[in-house]
Design an enzyme around this catalytic site. Structure first.
Site, PDB file in Angstrom:
ATOM      1  NE  ARG A  16      -0.425   0.802   4.877  1.00 41.14           N
ATOM      2  CZ  ARG A  16      -0.887   0.815   6.111  1.00 41.14           C
ATOM      3  NH1 ARG A  16      -2.034   0.233   6.376  1.00 41.14           N
ATOM      4  NH2 ARG A  16      -0.224   1.405   7.086  1.00 41.14           N
ATOM      5  CG  ASP A  37       3.692  -4.985   2.949  1.00 44.52           C
ATOM      6  OD1 ASP A  37       3.803  -3.844   2.454  1.00 44.52           O
ATOM      7  OD2 ASP A  37       3.337  -5.182   4.135  1.00 44.52           O
ATOM      8  CG  ASP A  65       9.466  -9.438   9.131  1.00 40.86           C
ATOM      9  OD1 ASP A  65      10.087  -8.358   9.103  1.00 40.86           O
ATOM     10  OD2 ASP A  65       9.065  -9.952  10.187  1.00 40.86           O
ATOM     11  CB  VAL A  66      12.287  -5.380   5.811  1.00 37.25           C
ATOM     12  CG1 VAL A  66      11.541  -5.109   4.515  1.00 37.25           C
ATOM     13  CG2 VAL A  66      11.704  -4.582   6.974  1.00 37.25           C
ATOM     14  CE1 TYR A 157       9.343   6.705  10.357  1.00 42.73           C
ATOM     15  CE2 TYR A 157       9.711   9.070  10.363  1.00 42.73           C
ATOM     16  CZ  TYR A 157       9.325   7.923   9.708  1.00 42.73           C
ATOM     17  OH  TYR A 157       8.936   7.977   8.383  1.00 42.73           O
ATOM     18  CE  LYS A 161      11.849   6.151   7.869  1.00 43.75           C
ATOM     19  NZ  LYS A 161      11.804   5.229   6.714  1.00 43.75           N
ATOM     20  CB  THR A 192       0.505   6.923   3.077  1.00 42.89           C
ATOM     21  OG1 THR A 192       1.368   7.100   4.209  1.00 42.89           O
ATOM     22  CG2 THR A 192       1.197   7.392   1.813  1.00 42.89           C
TER      23      THR A 192
END
Ligand code: NAD
Length: 250
Positions: A16, A37, A65-66, A157, A161, A192
């Site tokens: 998505r 995903d 699953d990364v 986060y 990043k 999103t």
């Protein structure tokens, strides 16, 4: 229309949002795409929708699953088995959280670091051998404006990043001589489902702060990623590309 002709791309978190928009755009530019995903049903539905619209079988969905090296191996193998190789990796999967430094417990920290940071490293690690066989490739790591500037929340986060930005530069330096380009993309506020957790009042206020006076769309980001995938960016590597409506210009 053929900017990705004969190219094969792997997109993590492609069920998505931005990943799905990238898959749609890449196919319209001639690529074959594997989307991976943890949302297996949605990933398959997204692939089916794109294939139906494009009238072919250019997209395939895999479970990814990364955080798991074994899943990455299966995803890279799928690119080779189904489409003959791998030219483009978009490390797009990610999760967002607004917890500040003291409100972040170890479990949350580890979850965010594993998906947003370790996942990017694992993806690159598994992809480079396949790209080497093709004589080069392009890796796009999706960071964020949160990888460039701080804020009062989202501590983990921000940390992940920011790490993605320098993982990108380290990989670009290491693999440049093998014609594998690596760049990071830094989206601003993109409409999103990820940002459904941001309170509506805060989102409305942000509209007035962004110089372009709107949230970005998944397609705004996808077009930048397309540029980085394609040969139009042939001399770009190790750089950060911001798509934020001017947010970080202030
Ligand atoms: P999204 O939540 O719609 O999509 C993220 C996708 O990643 C989902 O399909 C989700 O299932 C998948 N995912 C989560 N954990 C995974 C895992 N362990 N393995 C594989 N897939 C997993 O959000 P989006 O906006 O499309 O986010 C895409 C990327 O853009 C993320 O890396 C995000 O951090 C980054 N980003 C988003 C914004 C924004 O405002 N939406 C801003 C800057 C950066």
């Amino acid at each position: 229309m053929d900017r990705l002709k004969n190219k094969v791309a792997l997109i993590s978190g492609g069920a998505r949002g931005q990943g799905a928009a990238e898959a749609r755009l890449f196919v319209s530019e001639g690529a074959c795409v594997v989307i991976g995903d943890v949302r297996d049903d949605l990933c398959k539905t997204t692939a089916d929708e794109i294939n139906q619209r494009a009238g072919g079988n250019a997209v395939s969905a895999v479970h990814l699953d990364v955080t798991r090296a074994a899943d990455w191996r299966v995803a890279v193998d799928a690119c080779t088995r189904m489409f003959g190789g791998l030219d483009v990796l978009v490390n797009n999967a990610g999760i967002f959280n607004m917890s500040g430094l003291e409100d972040t417990d170890e479990e949350l920290w580890d979850t965010i670091v594993n998906i947003n940071q370790k996942g990017v490293w694992l993806g690159m690690k598994e992809a480079v051998a396949a790209m080497r066989k093709r004589g080069g490739g392009s890796i796009i790591n999706i960071s964020s404006v949160a990888g460039l500037t701080g804020s009062t929340g989202s501590t983990a986060y921000h940390g992940t990043k920011g790490a993605v930005r320098l993982l990108t530069k380290a990989a670009a330096v290491q693999y440049g001589p093998e014609n594998i380009r690596v760049n990071s993309v830094h989206p601003g506020i993109i409409n999103t489902q990820m940002i459904d957790i941001v309170p509506a009042k805060m989102r409305a206020e942000l509209h007035h702060v962004v110089p372009l006076r709107r949230e970005g769309t998944a397609e705004d980001v996808a077009r930048l990623v397309l540029f980085l995938d394609s040969d139009y960016s042939s001399y770009c590597t190790g750089s950060e590309f911001v798509v934020d409506g001017g947010l970080t210009a202030m």
